[in-house]
Design a protein around this motif. Structure first.
Motif, mmCIF file in Angstrom:
data_model
loop_
_atom_site.group_PDB
_atom_site.id
_atom_site.type_symbol
_atom_site.label_atom_id
_atom_site.label_comp_id
_atom_site.label_asym_id
_atom_site.label_seq_id
_atom_site.Cartn_x
_atom_site.Cartn_y
_atom_site.Cartn_z
ATOM 1 N N VAL A 117 0.853 -1.192 0.000
ATOM 2 C CA VAL A 117 0.000 0.000 0.000
ATOM 3 C C VAL A 117 0.890 1.244 0.000
ATOM 4 N N TYR A 118 0.327 2.371 -0.393
ATOM 5 C CA TYR A 118 1.071 3.622 -0.444
ATOM 6 C C TYR A 118 1.617 3.961 0.945
ATOM 7 N N PRO A 119 2.857 4.402 1.071
ATOM 8 C CA PRO A 119 3.758 4.859 0.021
ATOM 9 C C PRO A 119 4.663 3.785 -0.560
ATOM 10 N N GLY A 120 4.296 2.519 -0.451
ATOM 11 C CA GLY A 120 5.118 1.444 -1.003
ATOM 12 C C GLY A 120 4.992 1.367 -2.523
ATOM 13 N N PHE A 121 5.612 0.356 -3.094
ATOM 14 C CA PHE A 121 5.577 0.191 -4.557
ATOM 15 C C PHE A 121 4.168 -0.266 -4.962
ATOM 16 N N PRO A 122 3.495 0.476 -5.848
ATOM 17 C CA PRO A 122 2.079 0.169 -6.132
ATOM 18 C C PRO A 122 1.878 -1.138 -6.887
ATOM 19 N N THR A 123 0.884 -1.888 -6.472
ATOM 20 C CA THR A 123 0.553 -3.139 -7.178
ATOM 21 C C THR A 123 0.296 -2.885 -8.662
ATOM 22 N N ASP A 124 -0.344 -1.759 -8.986
ATOM 23 C CA ASP A 124 -0.661 -1.487 -10.393
ATOM 24 C C ASP A 124 0.589 -1.257 -11.245
ATOM 25 N N ALA A 125 1.702 -0.866 -10.618
ATOM 26 C CA ALA A 125 2.931 -0.637 -11.389
ATOM 27 C C ALA A 125 3.727 -1.929 -11.548
ATOM 28 N N GLY A 126 3.313 -2.997 -10.863
ATOM 29 C CA GLY A 126 4.048 -4.261 -10.902
ATOM 30 C C GLY A 126 4.225 -4.824 -12.309
ATOM 31 N N PRO A 127 3.148 -4.976 -13.094
ATOM 32 C CA PRO A 127 3.299 -5.556 -14.427
ATOM 33 C C PRO A 127 4.272 -4.762 -15.310
ATOM 34 N N LEU A 128 4.282 -3.448 -15.141
ATOM 35 C CA LEU A 128 5.145 -2.608 -15.985
ATOM 36 C C LEU A 128 6.602 -2.808 -15.604
ATOM 37 N N LEU A 129 6.830 -2.972 -14.296
ATOM 38 C CA LEU A 129 8.185 -3.245 -13.828
ATOM 39 C C LEU A 129 8.632 -4.631 -14.304
ATOM 40 N N ILE A 130 7.732 -5.599 -14.233
ATOM 41 C CA ILE A 130 8.102 -6.974 -14.613
ATOM 42 C C ILE A 130 8.476 -7.034 -16.100
ATOM 43 N N SER A 131 7.801 -6.261 -16.938
ATOM 44 C CA SER A 131 8.187 -6.206 -18.358
ATOM 45 C C SER A 131 9.619 -5.715 -18.512
ATOM 46 N N ALA A 132 10.006 -4.748 -17.673
ATOM 47 C CA ALA A 132 11.384 -4.244 -17.743
ATOM 48 C C ALA A 132 12.356 -5.291 -17.202
ATOM 49 N N LEU A 133 11.963 -5.977 -16.125
ATOM 50 C CA LEU A 133 12.847 -6.989 -15.531
ATOM 51 C C LEU A 133 13.034 -8.184 -16.477
ATOM 52 N N ALA A 134 12.054 -8.390 -17.379
ATOM 53 C CA ALA A 134 12.167 -9.501 -18.337
ATOM 54 C C ALA A 134 13.368 -9.315 -19.259
ATOM 55 N N LYS A 135 13.854 -8.069 -19.394
ATOM 56 C CA LYS A 135 15.024 -7.802 -20.249
ATOM 57 C C LYS A 135 16.286 -7.526 -19.425
ATOM 58 N N ALA A 136 16.161 -7.682 -18.093
ATOM 59 C CA ALA A 136 17.286 -7.256 -17.236
ATOM 60 C C ALA A 136 18.387 -8.311 -17.177
ATOM 61 N N GLU A 137 19.549 -7.872 -16.741
ATOM 62 C CA GLU A 137 20.655 -8.810 -16.499
ATOM 63 C C GLU A 137 20.453 -9.429 -15.141
ATOM 64 N N GLY A 138 20.292 -10.738 -15.089
ATOM 65 C CA GLY A 138 20.168 -11.412 -13.793
ATOM 66 C C GLY A 138 18.727 -11.731 -13.447
ATOM 67 N N THR A 139 18.563 -12.256 -12.252
ATOM 68 C CA THR A 139 17.256 -12.751 -11.804
ATOM 69 C C THR A 139 16.636 -11.779 -10.811
ATOM 70 N N SER A 140 15.338 -11.567 -10.934
ATOM 71 C CA SER A 140 14.624 -10.677 -10.014
ATOM 72 C C SER A 140 13.414 -11.419 -9.449
ATOM 73 N N VAL A 141 12.976 -10.947 -8.298
ATOM 74 C CA VAL A 141 11.780 -11.546 -7.685
ATOM 75 C C VAL A 141 10.774 -10.426 -7.410
ATOM 76 N N PHE A 142 9.536 -10.656 -7.786
ATOM 77 C CA PHE A 142 8.468 -9.692 -7.470
ATOM 78 C C PHE A 142 7.434 -10.398 -6.603
ATOM 79 N N VAL A 143 7.112 -9.787 -5.469
ATOM 80 C CA VAL A 143 6.113 -10.374 -4.570
ATOM 81 C C VAL A 143 4.883 -9.475 -4.576
ATOM 82 N N GLU A 144 3.749 -10.047 -4.977
ATOM 83 C CA GLU A 144 2.487 -9.293 -5.024
ATOM 84 C C GLU A 144 1.759 -9.496 -3.702
#
Ligand code: UD1
Length: 417
Positions: free
Chosen positions: A299-326
């Protein structure tokens, strides 16, 4: 239904003006129903959800017009208190109108807003709060009827989760009343603050919005009002992802910097340069993004759930492994299968996604599964080699104003036809 055709791998650059926030405009339009006069609302994005809200207002007796991002609502002759099932289903956040009709009439009938792409979207917190406010709530064959049964001088409501919609419904239902209402564990999102600012400008007394304790002193009426909707922080994050995946240089003007604090610090972790000068954000990304250990939506002021998919699209091209927890919604990862069609390597375990960044994605035919998931597919397509066809774009059009035109102005090869 048209599709989006995207030829990826173009570097995006230039400046965009940020649209108004859908999630702010919708509850404010609901509040316009309570105003005994005219509401003039500027910076309203032209979206299918906004048009659906205007249909609901019109069905209840308001006179509405929408011209160049300004909505005018004359609610002097409101007579209705029932929203039909068709209108309720057209836009899932139609439940916001329940509190507004109650403030105006003391009774209301709506249908349950129904299922949602993000999983079941219960309204138990909304209904429990309305009962605490003194409404008798009856549910019968999908219809929900609320009627004022007791008028209480003072009500204290403690939410078991800081639901954005429930906080808005409480504010709407009690801003014109004979009660003083204190909400504990209230949602703190900027869209709540904007709703309170609108109501206060119209003569209401809502204090503490933006904190977890909101106090509402019911007034006898709201009067004619003019207001500007805040900018859309999630759309801002969409352009930020577009810069990240295309090695771009994008300026987003018209932002409110503090609304983007968590988003900016996350995008800096991706290795992009993010700078803010007054109300303009610039994001420059000149190398492949870096993976991020773990990001959690919250919840605000944290990282918004609605911005998650957009971040994950960027992480799909990133160097290395990332984890996103919804942490907010049960079923937020439906779009991941579509990103996989472009070659993304993402594994979903319940509310957790593990993203192994790939140096290249390839264009594919993908469908939008929901609003932000659809936008995530567009971002992935911008970074993919070859052409992508994105279908079911009505989901995107619920929340993005002319996304293809705006991305084209940044040099993207995207057309809608
Ligand atoms: C709003 C936003 C949405 C955003 C979300 C969280 C609008 C139109 N939508 O949705 O874009 O993703 O905030 O920032 O403003 N819950 C219950 N019972 C309820 C209400 C909610 O269990 O009565 C649960 C939901 O299922 C979900 C969580 O609480 O798991 C968050 O919901 P809530 O904050 O209410 O989100 P919305 O207001 O629906």
């Amino acid at each position: 239904m048209p599709n989006l055709y995207v030829s990826g791998m173009e570097r995006l650059s230039g400046k965009v003006k940020l649209q108004g926030a859908k999630n702010s405009a919708l509850p404010i339009l609901a509040a316009s129903l309570i105003v005994r006069g005219t509401t003039i609302l500027h910076n309203c994005p032209d979206l299918t959800d906004l048009r659906a809200a205007l249909k609901i207002l019109t069905s209840l007796g308001c006179d509405c017009s929408f011209c160049e991002n300004t909505v005018t609502v004359d609610s002097r002759n409101v007579t209705g208190e029932i929203i039909s099932e068709d209108l309720m289903r057209e836009m899932r956040s139609s439940i916001m109108f329940l509190g507004a009709i109650l403030a105006r009439n003391g009774s209301a009938t709506v249908t349950a807003p129904g299922g949602c792409e993000l999983g079941p979207r219960p309204i138990d917190i909304h209904l429990k709060a309305l009962e605490e406010l003194g409404y008798a709530v009856e549910e019968n064959e999908g219809y929900i009827t609320c009627k004022k049964s007791v008028t209480k001088d003072k009500v204290e409501i403690s939410l078991n989760f800081p639901s954005v919609g429930a906080t808005e419904n409480i504010i709407l239902a009690s801003c014109v009343s004979k009660s003083r209402v204190i909400v504990h564990n209230a949602a703190k999102e900027p869209e709540i603050t904007d709703l309170a600012a609108f109501i206060n400008r119209a003569g209401g007394k809502v204090y503490g919005a933006g904190t977890d304790r909101i106090e509402i002193f019911g007034v006898s009426r709201l009067s004619s009002v003019e207001h500007n909707v805040i900018p859309d922080r999630i759309v801002a994050s969409t352009f930020m992802s577009a810069s990240v995946v295309t090695g771009g240089d994008i300026c987003v003007s018209g932002i409110i910097p503090e609304h983007l604090t968590a988003i900016c610090s996350t995008y800096r972790e991706l290795g992009s340069s993010v700078t803010i000068d007054n109300n303009e954000l610039r994001i420059v990304s000149d190398s492949r993004p870096l993976g991020i250990d773990t990001v959690r939506s919250s919840v605000y002021p944290g990282f918004p759930t609605d911005a998650g998919p957009l971040l994950i699209s960027a992480l799909a091209k990133a160097e290395g492994t990332s984890v996103f927890v919804e942490t907010i919604f049960d079923n937020r990862f439906n779009y991941v299968d579509e990103l996989k069609r472009m070659g993304a390597d993402i594994k979903v375990y319940g509310r957790l996604a593990v993203i192994n960044g790939k140096s290249r994605l390839s264009g594919a035919k993908v469908k939008c599964t929901d609003l932000r998931g659809g936008a995530a597919a567009v971002i992935a397509a911008l970074s993919a080699e070859g052409e992508s066809v994105i279908t079911d774009i009505h989901h995107i059009e619920r929340g993005y104003e002319n996304i293809s035109g705006v991305l084209r102005s940044l040099n993207a090869k995207i057309i809608k036809e």
